[in-house]
Design an enzyme around this catalytic site. Sequence first.
Site, short mmCIF file in Angstrom:
data_model
loop_
_atom_site.label_atom_id
_atom_site.label_comp_id
_atom_site.label_asym_id
_atom_site.label_seq_id
_atom_site.Cartn_x
_atom_site.Cartn_y
_atom_site.Cartn_z
N LYS A 116 19.37 31.87 -10.20
CA LYS A 116 19.14 30.45 -10.54
C LYS A 116 19.01 29.56 -9.31
CE LYS A 116 24.01 29.16 -11.44
NZ LYS A 116 24.74 30.44 -11.42
N CYS A 136 18.36 59.22 -8.79
CA CYS A 136 19.30 59.55 -9.86
C CYS A 136 19.74 61.01 -9.69
CB CYS A 136 18.62 59.35 -11.21
SG CYS A 136 19.69 59.78 -12.59
N GLU A 188 4.66 38.69 -4.14
CA GLU A 188 5.78 37.73 -4.19
C GLU A 188 6.03 37.17 -2.80
OE1 GLU A 188 9.48 39.24 -5.73
OE2 GLU A 188 8.50 40.36 -7.33
N ASN A 226 8.83 47.03 -11.67
CA ASN A 226 9.10 46.10 -10.59
C ASN A 226 9.80 46.82 -9.44
OD1 ASN A 226 9.06 43.16 -9.82
ND2 ASN A 226 11.20 43.67 -9.41
N GLU A 227 9.21 46.74 -8.27
CA GLU A 227 9.83 47.29 -7.06
C GLU A 227 10.54 48.62 -7.33
OE1 GLU A 227 12.26 44.21 -5.33
OE2 GLU A 227 10.52 43.31 -4.38
N CYS A 274 21.61 62.75 -12.01
CA CYS A 274 22.12 63.27 -13.29
C CYS A 274 21.66 64.72 -13.49
CB CYS A 274 21.64 62.37 -14.43
SG CYS A 274 19.94 62.70 -14.94
C1 GLA Z 1 12.29 40.84 -5.53
C2 GLA Z 1 12.06 41.01 -7.02
C3 GLA Z 1 12.05 39.74 -7.79
C4 GLA Z 1 13.12 38.79 -7.30
C5 GLA Z 1 12.92 38.56 -5.82
C6 GLA Z 1 13.91 37.57 -5.24
O1 GLA Z 1 11.19 40.82 -4.77
O2 GLA Z 1 10.90 41.74 -7.29
O3 GLA Z 1 12.24 40.04 -9.15
O4 GLA Z 1 14.36 39.34 -7.54
O5 GLA Z 1 13.10 39.77 -5.15
O6 GLA Z 1 13.66 37.34 -3.89
ZN ZN Z 2 18.48 61.29 -13.81
#
Ligand code: GLA
Ligand code: ZN
Length: 675
Positions: free
Chosen positions: A357, A157, A308, A151-152, A159
């Site tokens: 939430k 890093c 999204e 995800n995104e 390390c």
């Molecule tokens: C991002 C993430 C999602 C969520 C949305 C909220 O785009 O990929 O998991 O957190 O933001 O706007």
């Molecule tokens: Zn690392």
Amino acid sequence: MADWKFDKILHGGDYNPDQWREYPDILKEDIRLMQLSKCDLFSVGIFAWSALEPKEGEFNFGWLDKVLDDLNAAGRKVLLATPSGARPAWMSYKYPEVLRTNADDSKNHHGGRHNHCMTSPIYREKVRIINTELAKRYGDHPAIVGWHISNEYSGECFCPLCVDEFRIYLKKKYGTIEELNRAYWSDFWSHRYNDFDEIEPPFTRGEGSIDGLRLDWKRYCTLQTVDFMKAECAPLKEFAPEKPITANFMEIFGGLDYWRFTDVIDVASWDSYPKFRGDDSDYEMMLNTCFMHDLSRSFLKKPFLLMESTPSLVNWSDVNRMKRPGVQKLSSLTAVAHGSDSVQYFQWRQSRGSFEKHHGAVVSHEGTENNRVFSEVAELGDILEKLKNVAGSMNKAEAAIIYDWDNRWALNFAQSYHKGDKQYVEVCVENYRALKRHGINVDIVESDSDLSAYKLVIAPMMYLMKPDTDKWIREFVQNGGIFVTTYASCITDENSLCILGGFPGRLRDVLGIWAEETDVLYPDQKNRIVFSDGTEYDCGFLCDIVHTEGAETLAVYGDDFYKGTPAITCNGFGKGKAYYVASRAENKMLEAFFGSLINQAGIYRPAGNTDVLPENVYVTEREKDGVKTIFVMNYSTGKKTVTLKNAEYTNALTGEKVSSSVCLEPWGISILQYE
Ligand code: GLA
Ligand code: ZN
């Protein structure tokens, strides 16, 4: 490469049934609501690792089996996610190596998400294991139409494992330490290295003064992320080779060079969260969004996915204002207008607890279909079904803007011009805006790519030249293209070493000018650009002081000690023309100037206009099999009338024959088809 092909514009979003395992009735209710709103594509399992592997090596797929089977039985489709964006606590505690180290050398504790090291062999192995289980079990599940990877992707890093990898990358790139010293101009401040092992990445309290090193670190972080992604995808390709792959990108994100992902993804996708105020300023705000839509389509030169968006509001902004009625429809269709083959939301069902939430969702805590947001989503579901024949169509563009991450980084690292952010993205979007005001389709391209498909190419603030940048531009102009570049262009090579012999460096002969000095203005200072017919515009920010060397002067500065010297020049080169815009001018100048270039190049205008569109109106066009779909969008609180060229238009939503005069309601959109 697996192909992404659908015969409709898909509708859906992130779905997290892993959060609702103790509510057995919810799945059935979700499916009812999905059918009601005509939502048919769901990203499942994005952050579900602790539900899938609650203890090391102990897997729990029962709940996911049921979700996928039930969704399939109900005719829904799934993008199955790999869960690497967040991990179970057991892993962080047993293997602290997987946790990310920050630029200040502090090590993260477990928590949040996107908090892992991309190099860690243990993390890679754990990801390989879970992805293999998923691919083996679900690779040929009929509900699954593709993979949503992690995800995104983001973050760096520092390390010891990553520092070692960085050194290996440098060694491979430069071969010898002498070559690296040359590229880093390392005699400056006695920064000469004797060995690759002496090199550190740019820690906050470490080496921040070598532009080449900082650039290489950024490039390395991108390549390491791409490498991590390839490793993630390997089991998926082994067990489900025909399922396409995507990774959700973010809006003109500065951390990663997304161009480098284009040979890993089969379909581009991004997460779009424009900050709507609900007033007439939203037109300007949407320019960034439209730029990103066009960039997303340009990555693979194929339709992309709007992975999204929020159906109502977000929860992370300074002011979490909700979309006014109609805005969710308009902004979703704006994505489709620019080449998206889906409208997806974050999120399907609002989570009950924790960080998000209060984020908007299709199904709220109230839980029924009886509310404004759900109704608007359902209305869009109907609309998308009617746009079936738009799926797979393309926006053909004859104009392009060069946008490049190396350039963005190099500019920002340069101790020059204005301190800090050099406004590269803003300047790109400003130039984009001037093209969009004329209602033409625009592609976004990398700085060292073949430009032969275009008639007009704009390269705003192209400070850094990659090895082949000038070759492509030279060829383009030679063959009749119209090329425009600006102040602060053609200054360095790919290592950020200044090009010797006068700016604009390797394009000096193509542009027929020499930029002797650059004046940097305070925000409240300005100059003027004066054309020979007396028309004048404000300019400022940067003013290059230019001498022509064969180019014609189209406009001069109006003030200061360089009053009367060239501000805009044009040079004939081969069959084409190369223009130099020496200062950052007000929008009106760019609109007028680009308008004349669009007309000169004979660039196709879908609406048939010869000058700018009415204020706050966007126009795009997609085409497939000879059928053209023109989208006319009103980002304002007032009504707008737009006159299109004469054609036999059919309203794509109602099937009615309509005239070429389009009346748009506030936040209205008109989608017309013709042949
Ligand atoms: C991002 C993430 C999602 C969520 C949305 C909220 O785009 O990929 O998991 O957190 O933001 O706007
Ligand atoms: Zn690392």
